[in-house]
Design a protein around this motif. Structure first.
Motif, mmCIF file in Angstrom:
data_model
loop_
_atom_site.group_PDB
_atom_site.id
_atom_site.type_symbol
_atom_site.label_atom_id
_atom_site.label_comp_id
_atom_site.label_asym_id
_atom_site.label_seq_id
_atom_site.Cartn_x
_atom_site.Cartn_y
_atom_site.Cartn_z
ATOM 1 N N SER A 84 3.811 1.183 -0.903
ATOM 2 C CA SER A 84 5.229 1.085 -2.142
ATOM 3 C C SER A 84 4.365 1.591 -2.953
ATOM 4 O O SER A 84 4.770 2.255 -4.459
ATOM 5 C CB SER A 84 5.344 0.331 -1.800
ATOM 6 O OG SER A 84 5.589 -1.257 -1.167
ATOM 7 N N ILE A 85 2.980 1.733 -3.342
ATOM 8 C CA ILE A 85 2.024 2.215 -4.852
ATOM 9 C C ILE A 85 1.522 3.518 -4.396
ATOM 10 O O ILE A 85 1.882 4.238 -4.518
ATOM 11 C CB ILE A 85 1.119 1.400 -4.191
ATOM 12 C CG1 ILE A 85 1.734 0.419 -5.524
ATOM 13 C CG2 ILE A 85 0.466 2.163 -6.355
ATOM 14 C CD1 ILE A 85 0.702 -1.156 -5.494
ATOM 15 N N MET A 86 1.031 3.555 -2.907
ATOM 16 C CA MET A 86 0.257 4.697 -3.162
ATOM 17 C C MET A 86 1.034 6.029 -2.598
ATOM 18 O O MET A 86 0.560 7.165 -2.532
ATOM 19 C CB MET A 86 -0.721 5.044 -1.708
ATOM 20 C CG MET A 86 -1.629 4.056 -2.060
ATOM 21 S SD MET A 86 -2.758 4.794 -3.655
ATOM 22 C CE MET A 86 -4.080 2.969 -3.867
ATOM 23 N N HIS A 87 2.641 6.194 -1.711
ATOM 24 C CA HIS A 87 3.127 7.446 -1.160
ATOM 25 C C HIS A 87 3.891 7.289 -2.692
ATOM 26 O O HIS A 87 5.141 8.486 -2.578
ATOM 27 C CB HIS A 87 3.723 6.815 -0.696
ATOM 28 C CG HIS A 87 3.210 6.741 1.394
ATOM 29 N ND1 HIS A 87 3.000 6.254 1.949
ATOM 30 C CD2 HIS A 87 1.850 7.006 1.176
ATOM 31 C CE1 HIS A 87 2.813 6.525 3.176
ATOM 32 N NE2 HIS A 87 1.411 6.619 2.436
ATOM 33 N N ARG A 88 4.250 6.558 -3.643
ATOM 34 C CA ARG A 88 5.006 6.868 -5.520
ATOM 35 C C ARG A 88 4.229 7.715 -6.064
ATOM 36 O O ARG A 88 3.922 8.128 -6.919
ATOM 37 C CB ARG A 88 5.205 5.820 -5.589
ATOM 38 C CG ARG A 88 6.632 5.206 -4.834
ATOM 39 C CD ARG A 88 7.203 4.024 -5.461
ATOM 40 N NE ARG A 88 8.112 3.921 -3.849
ATOM 41 C CZ ARG A 88 9.378 3.266 -4.779
ATOM 42 N NH1 ARG A 88 10.185 2.636 -5.738
ATOM 43 N NH2 ARG A 88 9.747 2.683 -3.510
ATOM 44 N N LEU A 89 3.134 6.223 -6.593
ATOM 45 C CA LEU A 89 1.926 7.538 -7.929
ATOM 46 C C LEU A 89 1.515 8.400 -8.162
ATOM 47 O O LEU A 89 1.503 9.593 -8.125
ATOM 48 C CB LEU A 89 1.343 6.115 -8.835
ATOM 49 C CG LEU A 89 0.937 5.896 -9.490
ATOM 50 C CD1 LEU A 89 1.752 6.319 -11.067
ATOM 51 C CD2 LEU A 89 -0.057 5.207 -10.189
ATOM 52 N N PHE B 119 0.597 -1.014 -0.003
ATOM 53 C CA PHE B 119 0.024 0.335 -0.029
ATOM 54 C C PHE B 119 0.788 1.146 -0.116
ATOM 55 O O PHE B 119 1.315 2.034 -1.069
ATOM 56 C CB PHE B 119 -0.847 0.452 0.757
ATOM 57 C CG PHE B 119 -2.179 0.921 0.978
ATOM 58 C CD1 PHE B 119 -1.656 2.764 1.484
ATOM 59 C CD2 PHE B 119 -3.086 0.684 1.130
ATOM 60 C CE1 PHE B 119 -2.586 3.359 1.729
ATOM 61 C CE2 PHE B 119 -4.145 1.700 0.291
ATOM 62 C CZ PHE B 119 -3.656 3.046 1.296
ATOM 63 N N GLN C 286 2.927 21.101 -11.208
ATOM 64 C CA GLN C 286 4.601 21.546 -11.559
ATOM 65 C C GLN C 286 3.564 21.838 -13.076
ATOM 66 O O GLN C 286 4.629 23.753 -13.376
ATOM 67 C CB GLN C 286 5.365 20.914 -11.518
ATOM 68 C CG GLN C 286 6.772 21.467 -11.722
ATOM 69 C CD GLN C 286 7.453 22.658 -10.947
ATOM 70 O OE1 GLN C 286 7.178 23.488 -10.975
ATOM 71 N NE2 GLN C 286 8.302 22.076 -10.974
ATOM 72 N N LEU D 268 2.317 16.074 -8.075
ATOM 73 C CA LEU D 268 3.188 17.193 -7.809
ATOM 74 C C LEU D 268 3.571 17.841 -9.866
ATOM 75 O O LEU D 268 3.474 19.254 -9.218
ATOM 76 C CB LEU D 268 4.177 16.554 -6.964
ATOM 77 C CG LEU D 268 3.764 16.947 -6.159
ATOM 78 C CD1 LEU D 268 4.783 16.058 -5.249
ATOM 79 C CD2 LEU D 268 3.703 18.128 -5.505
ATOM 80 N N THR D 269 3.699 16.281 -10.336
ATOM 81 C CA THR D 269 4.365 16.731 -11.812
ATOM 82 C C THR D 269 3.126 18.013 -12.224
ATOM 83 O O THR D 269 3.306 18.330 -13.211
ATOM 84 C CB THR D 269 4.572 15.924 -12.817
ATOM 85 O OG1 THR D 269 3.082 14.996 -12.237
ATOM 86 C CG2 THR D 269 6.055 15.452 -12.433
ATOM 87 N N PRO E 115 1.252 10.628 -5.287
ATOM 88 C CA PRO E 115 1.839 12.253 -4.943
ATOM 89 C C PRO E 115 2.635 12.630 -6.516
ATOM 90 O O PRO E 115 2.828 13.588 -7.140
ATOM 91 C CB PRO E 115 3.017 11.762 -4.220
ATOM 92 C CG PRO E 115 2.216 10.931 -3.495
ATOM 93 C CD PRO E 115 1.190 9.986 -4.648
ATOM 94 N N LYS E 116 3.255 11.515 -7.851
ATOM 95 C CA LYS E 116 4.011 11.805 -8.576
ATOM 96 C C LYS E 116 3.163 12.703 -9.520
ATOM 97 O O LYS E 116 3.147 14.071 -10.256
ATOM 98 C CB LYS E 116 4.894 10.729 -9.292
ATOM 99 C CG LYS E 116 5.182 10.618 -10.234
ATOM 100 C CD LYS E 116 6.588 9.769 -10.724
ATOM 101 C CE LYS E 116 6.842 9.812 -11.925
ATOM 102 N NZ LYS E 116 8.110 9.191 -12.635
#
Lengths: 612, 202
Positions: free
Chosen positions: A538-543, A536, A553, A549-550, A545-546
């Protein structure tokens, strides 16, 4: 005024004064005396605990409950916001429990944090947290509860990130704040709905005004708030991450008091939830999923604090299940009993960690029963209470919950998951016992390990007494608000015990296999699933937000300018004008004489028309 | 020194020296005197000069080399973003690696950022700090992780749906009253024969 109500009101004022006084004395720039933390803060909490016993005994003896409205804060013609305190069954029992646990933890913290140069500030933060928690618990209106809610959230952030130079601690504190914020969205939505539809934030008025009103929306908001604060599935990763904070913080905030605030909110709002089967089903299913998922994650963790953190999360899921069964009082009972043994488990872990020179990996512990017998005995007692060993404190709440589960009309899968989670509880509790006190030491004994410091032993002793007798004390002295089902088949009555013993036997069998270890490292996919917390974080704190945030930006640096200049601004004018201009230019072929003739003709016609 | 291996460091420039040199040059060239010369000269030493700001997309190899020098990168490493009118200009397209992947034990100039002074900054640097997105490789592949987690959630949702359809409850029967279902007490006619009510059969 009647003497008992005077006694109760004055003892409550004394409690607040005792707790707030050490905070006020810190507002001056004068330095504190060296023993301020112990002499002022711990003593204040201890005194407040003994004073809080008076309202408790008044309640138990006479059934005295009070609502005190102190101050009309913001009052309009149609809406009142007051400072009002409600001392009813829930807050009168929770306050002494919280103060008792806090007293023990503060005493322990005076040993655990004694090398910290900012120990006074640490104690001050814990005290502010305690005041916010008591504000939350004694609030008679939801606005005051929200003030306490936010207060405990902020103190959680400050205390998790206590060692602020450590980036992992900062990330964990940020996680806690963000996940709690998502829950706060639900709470604020519920507050807004209740204010606009029931026209009050006072609990009495709200509950009286809900006849025939469909409360699904605010209840979903409240459930979201509880899911955020009490780490239910989907908003749960912050709780294991919160173990970055010092152990007293984990013991106080993230096991006994702060995380139960979400459940407490639902307990307070239970009259609103009683008649809404949709909300109850959501609570039941969410709680069941949480309790099983986090118990699964706890099975393969190697950090002792993480195991206890997931255990907390699993018990919170169980409390949510109890709310879903429409048994708020049982959930509250579990809150109180859970506080004792969970705080004790954390303090034992902290004592062991410090003795082993800050080693937290259970694979590098062992043999603690010979080195720290009292601590490991308390660890064992706490684990037994957690698993619901008959007649220890956890039994009175947990067994009652499982009985209620078995005899209710509920989602069958929720029942299965909860029973499975109960057996997992036994498994990971035995895992801790097998790795830490049992066996032989798997570390180099470089520092002398002793239990000579009374600042460590007295809190453990007090909490051990609490873990042994508090369940019996509480259940003997209060009468249940809902009639429990008394008659059931013997198998149903013994389900909790049977499931726990099954788990224990399985764990013992697996533990005996470690002596015949065939693989150097675990390779099974389920182990990986459990160890990496269900993937959970590994997936939810990476995809997500990325992506967000992109997107942010890109919007900030490129999209805005591109749109204003090219799509909506000068270039867009150019591009939209261009076809018109080219068409017009192509149409006009430069026939000057024809244009002149047309002009003269039109002018003549106009003159003719106007003259005549 | 272990950094991301696609970025090789150029010898770092002393920005303070550069600023002082520019100030001195401005002072010599300036047409003011006394305090005004000093003040106008200070302007040249402060802030970013036009030459070090990002510029338009480099088309010729000379422009590429100049841009690489500007960003403190070697010409082989330097690669601008594709020129699709998105406004990147000549900013270098650095690999999408977060700061978590950098060596935690190396003595970085900025240990919390795991970055050395003068290193080219990634376009999404604020996203790749240690508090935010982590791109470090996971023990299990991304597709496997997604399948397992969402498969688990889907399975749970499906089972909860089944559990709602087939709930668990203790068997209960309707309440049974004696005296023919309380025929007389419910106001039945005493003359008439009440009908037989059979609650169960053995």
């Amino acid at each position: 005024m009647h003497p008992t109500s005077v006694m109760m009101a004055s003892s409550l004022i004394i409690i607040f004064t005792l707790l707030v006084y050490p905070l006020i004395t810190t507002l001056t720039p004068a330095p504190r005396e060296p023993k301020w933390a112990l002499a002022q803060v711990k003593v204040a909490v201890k005194l407040a605990f003994f004073v809080s016993l008076l309202p408790l005994f008044l309640f138990l003896n006479e059934g005295l409950e009070m609502v005190i409205t102190n101050w009309s804060w913001m009052n309009t013609h149609t809406f009142d916001i007051n400072i009002s305190f409600k001392f009813d069954f829930y807050s009168i029992i929770f306050t002494p429990v919280a103060l008792y646990v806090t007293w023990s933890i503060l005493e322990f913290a005076s040993w655990y944090m004694h090398t910290d140069p900012h120990m006074d500030r640490f104690f001050k933060y814990l005290l502010i947290f305690l005041v916010a928690m008591i504000t939350l618990v004694t609030a008679n209106n939801v606005f005051q509860l929200f003030i306490g809610w936010e207060g405990v959230g902020i103190m959680s952030f400050l205390l998790i990130g206590w060692w602020y130079s450590r980036t992992d601690a900062n990330t964990a504190a940020l996680q806690a704040v963000l996940y709690n914020r998502v829950g706060d969205i639900g709470l604020i939505f519920a507050l807004a709905w209740l204010a606009t539809n029931l026209n009050s934030w006072e609990l009495q008025q709200m509950i009286a005004a809900t006849k025939g009103v469909d409360l699904t929306f605010p209840l979903i908001g409240l459930i979201l708030a509880a899911a955020g604060k009490s780490a239910q599935f989907g908003l749960h990763p912050w709780l294991p991450a919160a173990m970055e904070g010092p152990t007293p913080v984990s013991a106080l905030l993230h096991s006994s008091t702060m995380v139960v605030a979400g459940i407490f909110l639902l307990v307070r709002m239970s009259p609103l939830m009683e008649n809404n089967p949709a909300a109850l089903t959501i609570c039941l299913c969410l709680g069941a999923l949480t309790t099983l998922f986090t118990a699964t994650c706890a099975l393969t963790q190697n950090d002792i604090k993480k195991i206890v953190a997931f255990s907390t999360s699993s018990q919170l899921g169980l409390m949510m299940v109890t709310i879903g069964l429409n048994q708020p009082q049982l959930a509250f009972l579990h809150i109180c009993t859970h506080a004792f043994f969970k705080a004790m488990l954390f303090l034992c872990s902290g004592s062991i960690i410090h003795s082993l020179n800050d080693e937290q990996d259970i694979r590098k512990m062992g043999g603690m029963h010979h080195l720290a017998p009292f601590t490991s005995s308390c660890l064992t007692v706490g684990s037994l209470a957690l698993t619901g060993t008959p007649f220890l404190t956890g039994f009175y709440s947990k067994d009652a919950i499982i009985e209620a589960l078995n005899t209710s009309h509920l989602n069958a899968w929720a029942l299965v998951l909860t029973l499975l989670a109960t057996s997992f509880t036994a498994i990971y509790s035995f895992r801790i016992i097998f790795f830490v006190p049992m066996g032989y030491p798997r570390f180099n004994v470089l520092a002398p390990i002793n239990e000579n410091n009374p600042a460590v032993i007295s809190p453990l002793k007090r909490l051990a007494w609490g873990s042994l007798v508090s369940g019996l004390l509480i259940t003997s002295n209060i009468s249940p608000l809902k009639t429990p089902v008394m008659s059931m088949p013997p198998l149903l009555k013994l389900t909790a015990l049977a499931v726990t013993i099954t788990g224990l036997l399985t764990a013992m069998e697996l533990a005996s296999l470690t002596s015949k270890q065939l693989k150097t490292a675990p390779t099974l996919a389920p182990h990986s699933f459990s160890n990496m917390l269900g993937y959970f974080p590994s997936i939810m704190h990476r995809l997500p937000p990325k992506l967000t945030l992109t997107l942010g930006q890109a919007i900030a640096t490129q999209v805005v300018d591109q749109n204003w200049l090219e799509k909506a601004g000068p270039k867009s004018i150019t591009s939209s004008m261009l076809p018109l201009v080219t068409t017009t230019s192509n149409v006009q072929q430069g026939l000057i004489k024809t244009y002149l003739m047309l002009f003269v003709l039109t002018l003549a016609l106009t003159l003719l028309v106007t003259i005549y | 020194m272990r950094t991301s291996h696609s970025v090789r460091q150029r010898p770092s420039v002393n920005m303070a020296g550069v600023g002082f040199r520019r100030w001195a040059q401005a002072l010599c060239r300036g047409n003011g005197s006394g305090i005004s010369a000093l003040v106008s000269g200070c302007r040249a030493a402060s802030g970013v000069s036009k030459g070090s700001l990002p510029g338009p997309y480099p088309t010729t190899p000379e422009e590429k080399a100049a841009a690489a020098k500007k960003y403190n990168m070697t010409v082989e490493d330097y690669e601008p973003y594709p020129n699709k009118g998105e406004g990147y200009g000549d900013y270098p397209n650095l690999p999408e690696r977060s700061q978590h992947e950098r060596d935690p034990w190396y003595q970085w100039d900025h240990p919390d950022l795991r970055r050395n002074w003068g290193e080219p900054i990634h376009w999404d640097f604020d996203m790749y700090i240690r508090n935010r997105v982590d791109t470090s490789p996971s023990p299990v592949s991304w597709s496997s992780m997604c399948k397992q987690l969402f498969g688990f959630i889907g399975f749970m949702l499906f089972m909860f749906y089944l559990g709602e359809k087939f709930p668990s409850y203790q068997p209960v029967a309707a309440k049974q009253y004696p005296y023919n279902d309380l025929y007389l007490e419910k106001g039945g006619d005493p003359e008439k024969e009440p009908e037989e009510v059979k609650h169960y059969e053995i």
